[in-house]
Design a protein around this motif. Structure first.
Motif, PDB file in Angstrom:
ATOM      1  N   GLN A 492       1.027  -1.309  -0.015  1.00 49.01           N
ATOM      2  CA  GLN A 492       0.068   0.086   0.023  1.00 49.01           C
ATOM      3  C   GLN A 492       0.891   1.319   0.122  1.00 49.01           C
ATOM      4  N   ARG A 493       1.830   1.213   0.728  1.00 48.77           N
ATOM      5  CA  ARG A 493       2.924   2.393   0.713  1.00 48.77           C
ATOM      6  C   ARG A 493       3.330   2.556  -0.699  1.00 48.77           C
ATOM      7  N   GLN A 494       3.823   1.563  -1.162  1.00 55.67           N
ATOM      8  CA  GLN A 494       4.356   1.587  -2.666  1.00 55.67           C
ATOM      9  C   GLN A 494       3.322   2.234  -3.434  1.00 55.67           C
ATOM     10  N   ASP A 495       2.204   1.649  -3.304  1.00 56.35           N
ATOM     11  CA  ASP A 495       1.235   2.426  -4.260  1.00 56.35           C
ATOM     12  C   ASP A 495       1.079   3.818  -4.223  1.00 56.35           C
ATOM     13  N   LEU A 496       1.046   4.230  -2.785  1.00 55.92           N
ATOM     14  CA  LEU A 496       0.860   5.551  -2.665  1.00 55.92           C
ATOM     15  C   LEU A 496       2.197   6.659  -2.829  1.00 55.92           C
ATOM     16  N   GLN A 497       3.223   6.081  -3.190  1.00 59.89           N
ATOM     17  CA  GLN A 497       4.523   6.621  -3.577  1.00 59.89           C
ATOM     18  C   GLN A 497       5.064   6.315  -4.824  1.00 59.89           C
ATOM     19  N   ALA A 498       4.166   5.897  -5.729  1.00 58.56           N
ATOM     20  CA  ALA A 498       4.523   5.448  -7.066  1.00 58.56           C
ATOM     21  C   ALA A 498       5.217   6.483  -7.758  1.00 58.56           C
ATOM     22  N   CYS A 499       4.880   7.855  -7.629  1.00 62.34           N
ATOM     23  CA  CYS A 499       5.511   9.074  -8.374  1.00 62.34           C
ATOM     24  C   CYS A 499       5.366  10.356  -6.925  1.00 62.34           C
ATOM     25  N   PRO A 500       6.074  11.185  -7.342  1.00 64.71           N
ATOM     26  CA  PRO A 500       6.111  12.190  -6.469  1.00 64.71           C
ATOM     27  C   PRO A 500       4.909  12.730  -6.268  1.00 64.71           C
ATOM     28  N   ASN A 501       4.213  13.148  -5.161  1.00 63.64           N
ATOM     29  CA  ASN A 501       3.128  13.814  -4.459  1.00 63.64           C
ATOM     30  C   ASN A 501       2.035  13.187  -5.110  1.00 63.64           C
ATOM     31  N   LEU A 502       1.913  11.800  -5.322  1.00 62.20           N
ATOM     32  CA  LEU A 502       0.689  11.213  -5.967  1.00 62.20           C
ATOM     33  C   LEU A 502      -0.182  11.190  -5.218  1.00 62.20           C
ATOM     34  N   GLN A 503      -1.726  11.545  -5.756  1.00 63.71           N
ATOM     35  CA  GLN A 503      -2.967  11.763  -4.930  1.00 63.71           C
ATOM     36  C   GLN A 503      -3.715  10.774  -5.452  1.00 63.71           C
ATOM     37  N   VAL A 504      -4.768  10.023  -4.222  1.00 63.75           N
ATOM     38  CA  VAL A 504      -5.728   9.353  -4.753  1.00 63.75           C
ATOM     39  C   VAL A 504      -7.007  10.006  -4.462  1.00 63.75           C
ATOM     40  N   LEU A 645      -9.296   7.739  -8.998  1.00 66.45           N
ATOM     41  CA  LEU A 645      -8.037   8.299  -9.891  1.00 66.45           C
ATOM     42  C   LEU A 645      -6.888   8.109  -8.962  1.00 66.45           C
ATOM     43  N   ARG A 646      -5.896   7.742  -9.531  1.00 66.60           N
ATOM     44  CA  ARG A 646      -4.489   7.759  -9.177  1.00 66.60           C
ATOM     45  C   ARG A 646      -3.810   9.046 -10.101  1.00 66.60           C
ATOM     46  N   VAL A 647      -3.553  10.026  -9.502  1.00 67.79           N
ATOM     47  CA  VAL A 647      -3.278  11.524 -10.208  1.00 67.79           C
ATOM     48  C   VAL A 647      -1.768  11.611  -9.890  1.00 67.79           C
ATOM     49  N   ALA A 648      -0.846  11.962 -10.867  1.00 70.50           N
ATOM     50  CA  ALA A 648       0.369  12.456 -10.492  1.00 70.50           C
ATOM     51  C   ALA A 648       0.228  14.119 -10.911  1.00 70.50           C
ATOM     52  N   PRO A 649       0.212  14.820  -9.834  1.00 69.20           N
ATOM     53  CA  PRO A 649       0.137  16.382 -10.103  1.00 69.20           C
ATOM     54  C   PRO A 649       1.248  16.857 -10.461  1.00 69.20           C
ATOM     55  N   ALA A 650       1.180  17.961 -11.249  1.00 64.02           N
ATOM     56  CA  ALA A 650       2.609  18.579 -12.034  1.00 64.02           C
ATOM     57  C   ALA A 650       3.273  19.139 -11.000  1.00 64.02           C
ATOM     58  N   SER A 651       4.864  18.720 -11.314  1.00 67.68           N
ATOM     59  CA  SER A 651       5.636  18.934 -10.252  1.00 67.68           C
ATOM     60  C   SER A 651       6.792  19.718 -10.693  1.00 67.68           C
TER      61      SER A 651
END
Length: 811
Positions: A492-504, A645-651
């Motif tokens: 679960q931690r891996q899923d939440l940190q798959a990219c910088p600042n990922l949002q569910v 949605l699993r969203v990678a916001p602009a960084s």
């Protein structure tokens, strides 16, 4: 030798978007409530009310995004004759008066090896102060509780209590907010913004008490006595929809009083303080059997956020090694032991690791001996909280939530030698504990037996665990053998940190009310989509129990410039209205783009509800306009729909660098792993990187490993940091399908130490060998890699990045 390979920034996100195709090998054994998607993330099953196994990946210090800091030593002490308490307390006060650095750290008080006598409590009551020893052993740093009375030896605690901000209360308007939810609607979001702290409040009403049967206890629950207050942070607002940083752990139900949110402040709470590398010993009267007039708790943490206790040992204390109390949030207890407690083996004693009224706490890689309730929670403790990869020997009673509705607890890879792991109705036990836990998960654990029961209005899950199952009143799944993933918390931690600042981001359409048609029901649908579907035939709305109609609806959501949707999952609660309802179809954004409902359910009965779970991996391109138009057609009705949605916001712009291992333990071009029936023949692969070459602020890091031969089906491999030991992630190895492991926090921790990052790869199941490409493999693309992204703006003299051509020669 370390080589560097630069890659274009866009390939970083592209890799996360890549969806793997099925391989010839079957997936490892899985349960029905948590499954493995083709792209490696976890998929969750929801029940008829939308409830699912909660997410525990954000438990612990800084939600796992930042490693526990290595505070610089500011004061060093040695043991003196007599009581050392005054000298140590003065040193703590001295560091507490120092300024904080940019990370909120003032510094550490170092207690050199030796024994320190303490007749009273040491108080760490300021932020950014660390108490450090030179090892929690008999030759390291020891704190000895010498007074003949019950007291806490070390207290890490702020002051005060939360204060509600005036005029900040808002009513939650959803009829039902399921367990596991990260969003809900409110009557008015004005005055709220991302980053604000809120309480999600769920009242204890007489109707709910009666539904639970807690009105029939000898000491019955009373309205207001078990109110649930879930401390959360707003991460996003879209209109009246509020998104929060951690899931709801008790459903918010209008039938039982609904819910509300309000803002609060807590000025006295401390942060970034901890204790590490110390052994605590409690003196007791050896002439008095089970003496109770001596040190009672080694470490207490309360009114504290993002604090920790690690690499500690408690011996002979009567109550607890670590007790986390009210006001505790995102506390990590790591690599700790509770040994040989001295007290009566009765109620209120020997609770080795205790969480009472705190939230988002993590207890991991711990061990107890001769305790009663080893990993335990108290009344009204609102999760999520996680006990992970821990064990107990000589257990004198059960592990589990102990009394009065501890909600959202995870027992992940817990071994209880000697007793049980239970999540149940304790009835009149003790002072009338009643339902001890709700919406808790026991995952891949081992015990003599399990009693796991579902309360009315809630669930408790027993999944993939080994031991006798007593009774049949819980939600049981795949027990008798472990399931994938080896550690739920880790993946679960891996899923939440798959990219910088990922949002569910979650969006609900329709009222969750088991197909109750009422005047308040709204089926949100885009006007153009409604007209298009109406041209196909008669239309209906949610809860319409008439077959043969088309049901259109729309999920609207906001995307900011630069947002990238990495994954999406849709759940729809349906009911059959005739024979073969599964032959109906669901449409995605276009009447020409549909799939049979039978792809998601073999049958859709006329009674109850069947929840379809749809991985939208092949529909992501249709989500870029901020809406998903859907329709169903056939003899089927729908109650509600949830889109995640699993969203990678602009960084910020980043500079990537790829590092090869500086050392590995393998043979030629391969790294082999295998779990054998003879543990002495297990094969494990070791890799070490020097990360000190990464300059600038690290924003993300991941390891890539490529299997080049997989010897059997159903395999599961895992990774552990060296020397930590416990697996923190597992994956399904498939030939030439690269496994990616997020290690951002681990890289940051290595940079704060010696710059070395060491990883061990192993297999969780006794079966055939998996071979990974080594640094000597002839194909450079398959070699193990550590990819690091750094914030370009943090680098001195940074210039716009122009990626060079990829090197073709071996690094």
């Amino acid at each position: 030798m370390i080589s560097f390979l630069l890659m274009p920034v866009f390939t970083w996100v592209a890799a996360a978007l890549a969806i793997c195709t099925a391989a010839s090998h079957a997936a490892p054994p899985q349960g029905t409530w948590v499954n493995l998607a083709e792209d490696g993330r976890l998929l969750y099953t929801r029940d008829a009310l939308g409830n699912r196994v909660p997410d525990f990946g954000d438990c612990g210090y800084m939600a796992g995004r930042t490693p526990i800091p290595e505070a610089p030593v500011k004061v060093t002490l040695k043991p003196a004759d007599g009581d050392d308490r005054a000298a140590i307390q003065a040193a703590i006060s001295q560091v507490a008066a120092m300024p904080m650095d940019a990370n909120g750290i003032r510094g550490a008080v170092l207690l050199t090896a030796g024994e320190y006598q303490l007749g009273a409590t040491l108080n760490l009551n300021a932020s950014g102060v660390v108490l450090r020893g030179e090892g929690a052993s008999d030759t390291g740093t020891r704190l000895r509780a010498t007074a003949a009375r019950q007291y806490t030896l070390v207290s890490i605690s702020g002051s005060g209590s939360p204060k509600t901000i005036a005029n900040s209360t808002r009513r939650i308007t959803d009829k039902y907010v399921p367990v596991g939810s990260r969003s809900f609607l409110v009557d008015d979001s004005a005055g709220f913004a991302a980053g604000q702290s809120i309480v999600v409040y769920r009242p204890c009403t007489q109707a709910w008490i009666k539904a639970l049967g807690m009105d029939r206890l000898e000491h019955p629950w009373t309205p207001g006595s078990r109110d649930i207050e879930m401390e959360r942070v707003i991460v996003r607002i879209e209109g009246k929809r509020v998104f929060i940083d951690a899931p709801v752990t008790t459903a918010i139900d209008a039938k039982y009083g609904g819910g509300k949110i309000y803002r609060y402040t807590q000025d006295g709470r401390i942060r970034n303080s901890g204790i590490e590398g110390i052994k605590g010993i409690s003196d007791y009267d050896t002439a008095v059997p089970n003496d109770e007039n001596h040190g009672w708790i080694f470490i207490r943490i309360g009114n504290a956020e993002d604090c920790w206790a690690r690499r500690i040992v408690a011996q002979h204390f009567g109550f607890a090694c670590v007790s986390i109390t009210a006001g505790g949030r995102r506390i990590s207890v790591l690599d700790a032991q509770s040994l040989d407690p001295v007290s009566e083996a009765i109620g209120g004693r020997r609770y080795a690791f205790y969480i009472d009224g705190a939230t988002q706490c993590l207890v991991a890689n711990c061990h107890t001996k001769d305790d009663r309730h080893q990993y335990v929670t108290g009344s009204d403790t609102p999760g999520p909280n996680a006990f992970v990869s821990s064990s107990s020997d000589g257990a004198l009673d059960d592990a589990g939530p102990h009394h009065r509705w501890g909600s959202g607890m995870l027992y992940d890879r817990i071994t209880c030698n000697g007793d049980e792991i239970n999540v149940r109705n304790r009835g009149n036990s003790g002072s009338g504990h009643g339902w001890a836990g709700a919406n808790c998960v026991v995952w891949n654990s081992t015990a003599k037996a399990f009693i796991v029961q579902d309360p009315p209005t809630a669930r408790n899950w027993l999944i993939g665990s080994i031991g006798k199952v007593a009774g049949n009143a819980g939600t049981f799944d795949a027990n008798g053998a472990n399931v994938f993933p080896a550690t739920l918390w880790g993946n679960q931690r891996q899923d939440l940190q798959a990219c910088p600042n990922l949002q569910v981001r979650e969006y609900t359409a329709g009222d969750i009310d088991r197909f109750t048609a009422d005047a308040g029901e709204i089926t949100p649908v885009d006007g153009a989509w409604q007209r298009l579907i109406a041209s196909q035939g008669s239309t209906a709305a949610f809860d319409t129990l008439q077959g043969g109609r088309w049901l259109p609806w729309t999920h609207d959501f906001a995307l900011s410039p630069g947002d990238t949707i990495l994954g999406a999952t849709l759940w729809v609660s349906v009911r059959g209205l005739g024979a073969d309802s599964q032959k109906g179809r669901i449409y995605f954004d276009d009447p020409a783009n549909s799939k049979s409902l039978s792809q998601y359910a073999a049958a859709i009965p006329k009674g109850g509800a069947t929840v379809l779970r749809i991985d939208l991996a092949d529909q992501l391109a249709r989500l870029g306009d901020g809406k998903l138009n859907l329709a169903m057609q056939g003899t089927v009705a729908a109650d509600w729909s949830i889109l995640e949605l699993r969203v990678a916001p602009a960084s910020p712009e980043t500079s990537p660098v790829t590092l090869a291992p500086e050392a590995e333990a393998g043979t030629g071009a391969i790294l082999a792993v295998k779990k054998d029936t003879d543990a002495g023949k297990d094969r494990r692969a070791l890799l070490r990187w020097d990360v000190s070459a990464a300059s600038g602020k690290v924003v993300h890091a991941k390891i890539r490993l490529t299997p080049i031969r997989v010897g059997a089906e159903n395999l599961e491999n895992c990774a552990a940091m060296v020397p930590a030991g416990a697996p923190f992630v597992s994956w399904w190895p498939r030939v030439n399908h690269t496994a990616e492991i997020t290690v951002t926090s681990e890289v940051l921790a290595a940079l704060a130490r010696d710059g070395k990052l060491s990883l061990e790869i192993s297999s969780t199941r006794e079966s055939a060998t998996v071979e990974y490409a080594s640094v000597q493999h002839p194909d450079p693309a398959k070699r193990p890699q550590l990819l690091i992204l750094t914030d370009r703006s943090s680098q001195p003299g940074a210039t716009p990045f122009e990626p060079p051509a990829l090197r073709k020669d071996p690094p």
